[in-house]
Write an enzyme that holds these catalytic residues in place. Structure first.
Site, PDB file in Angstrom:
ATOM      1  N   PRO A  67       0.826  -1.216   0.000  1.00 25.17           N
ATOM      2  CA  PRO A  67       0.000   0.000   0.000  1.00 25.17           C
ATOM      3  C   PRO A  67       0.860   1.266   0.000  1.00 25.17           C
ATOM      4  O   PRO A  67       1.789   1.393   0.785  1.00 25.17           O
ATOM      5  CB  PRO A  67      -0.796  -0.110   1.308  1.00 25.17           C
ATOM      6  CG  PRO A  67      -0.708  -1.550   1.699  1.00 25.17           C
ATOM      7  CD  PRO A  67       0.604  -2.041   1.175  1.00 25.17           C
ATOM      8  N   GLU A  68       0.557   2.163  -0.924  1.00 26.97           N
ATOM      9  CA  GLU A  68       1.219   3.465  -0.974  1.00 26.97           C
ATOM     10  C   GLU A  68       0.154   4.528  -0.668  1.00 26.97           C
ATOM     11  O   GLU A  68      -0.948   4.195  -0.254  1.00 26.97           O
ATOM     12  CB  GLU A  68       1.858   3.674  -2.356  1.00 26.97           C
ATOM     13  CG  GLU A  68       2.845   2.557  -2.734  1.00 26.97           C
ATOM     14  CD  GLU A  68       3.502   2.754  -4.102  1.00 26.97           C
ATOM     15  OE1 GLU A  68       3.621   3.907  -4.551  1.00 26.97           O
ATOM     16  OE2 GLU A  68       3.890   1.747  -4.717  1.00 26.97           O
TER      17      GLU A  68
END
Ligand SMILES: [Zn+2]
Length: 295
Positions: free
Chosen positions: A2-3
């Site tokens: 996840p960014e």
């Protein structure tokens, strides 16, 4: 992993689902996931606290708590485990490589990969599921202090093209590792670094202090554009076992990625085959024609 867009998707959904709700406790069966609290301190620290806001800085969720229910807190402190009662505190959640959050009714069969579980008023559980265990949960009294090592959030209005230009000047570092450095700018990971550099026609090995003013503005615009579009698409999910949002749904950004994991496919701008290289140990994707390395 996840960014910023995936974490922002969580922030929005958690805001809708958690604000106004009160914690009844917490448990953790893998304490390394709690770098600054013991499982007991976490349980006592959230007890009776109400969620008042859900923020984000880079890849960190900032769940703001206001406390607490004095009766509930006294009840636990009476057993000799409580510390000083804070009026306000924050749960900082980093999803790591594979973390996800889910709200389920208590009594839902236990999940072997959910090592941190919060109980909420009304009987629901907020479960932090993380098969690879790189995610972390911290309960802190001062979120700003705890996150002070982070650079500006990549979608923060105060992070302007001029600010970015000033940051690049005098830095003899390669662009991609610099963009991934969370103390430089917070929120960008491997996918969106490659996409932004391609959009701005800059080579990942180019040096920051060689970037021209016009190119810096283009890269800043590319970063904002790619991140904003991915937030709208609710993030990137590559495989069925990959990123899932708060509702268990995949993100839809994959079809809009131009270079990441598209090795061998034609660049949509020039038709040249996308190449994969390794930069700073990370898989990196470029169009060798659009992204020339200046000597
Ligand atoms: Zn190209």
């Amino acid at each position: 992993m996840p960014e910023l867009p995936e974490v922002e998707t969580y922030r929005r959904d958690l805001e809708g689902s958690l604000v106004g709700r009160t914690f009844d406790g917490a448990r953790c069966d893998w304490p390394r996931q709690l770098p600054v609290n013991s499982p007991e301190d976490l349980a006592v620290g959230v007890l009776g606290y109400r969620v008042v806001a859900v923020g984000r800085h880079g890849k960190f969720l900032r769940i703001e708590l206001e406390g607490g229910n004095p009766a509930a807190v006294r009840g636990v402190r009476g057993r000799g485990r409580g510390g000083p009662v804070q009026a306000r505190s924050w749960l900082l959640v980093h999803l790591g490589m594979s973390g996800s959050l889910r709200c389920v009714p208590a009594g839902t069969p236990a999940d072997a990969h959910a090592h941190v579980v919060f109980t909420l008023d009304g009987g629901d559980e907020l479960r932090f599921r993380d098969p690879r265990k790189f995610g972390r949960v911290r309960l802190v009294a001062d979120a700003d202090a705890a996150l002070s090592a982070l650079g500006p959030d990549a979608l923060d209005a105060n992070w302007t093209p001029a600010a970015f230009k000033a940051q690049l000047a005098g830095r003899r570092r390669q662009l991609k590792p610099l963009l991934l450095d969370q103390s430089f700018v917070a929120g960008i990971g491997n996918i969106y670094a490659d996409e932004s550099l391609w959009a701005a026609r800059l080579h990942p090995l180019g040096l920051a202090d060689r970037v021209r003013p016009r190119e810096a503005a283009a890269l800043h615009g590319a970063i904002r554009g790619v991140l904003t579009r991915s937030v709208e698409a609710r993030g990137t999910t590559f495989t069925p076992g990959g990123y899932r949002d708060f509702w268990g749904e995949p993100g839809a950004m994959v079809s809009e990625l131009q270079v990441f994991r598209r090795t061998g496919e034609p660049c949509v701008r020039c038709g040249t085959a996308i190449q994969r290289l390794i930069v700073g140990g990370r898989s990196t994707h470029i169009c060798p024609r659009c992204q020339r390395l200046r000597q």
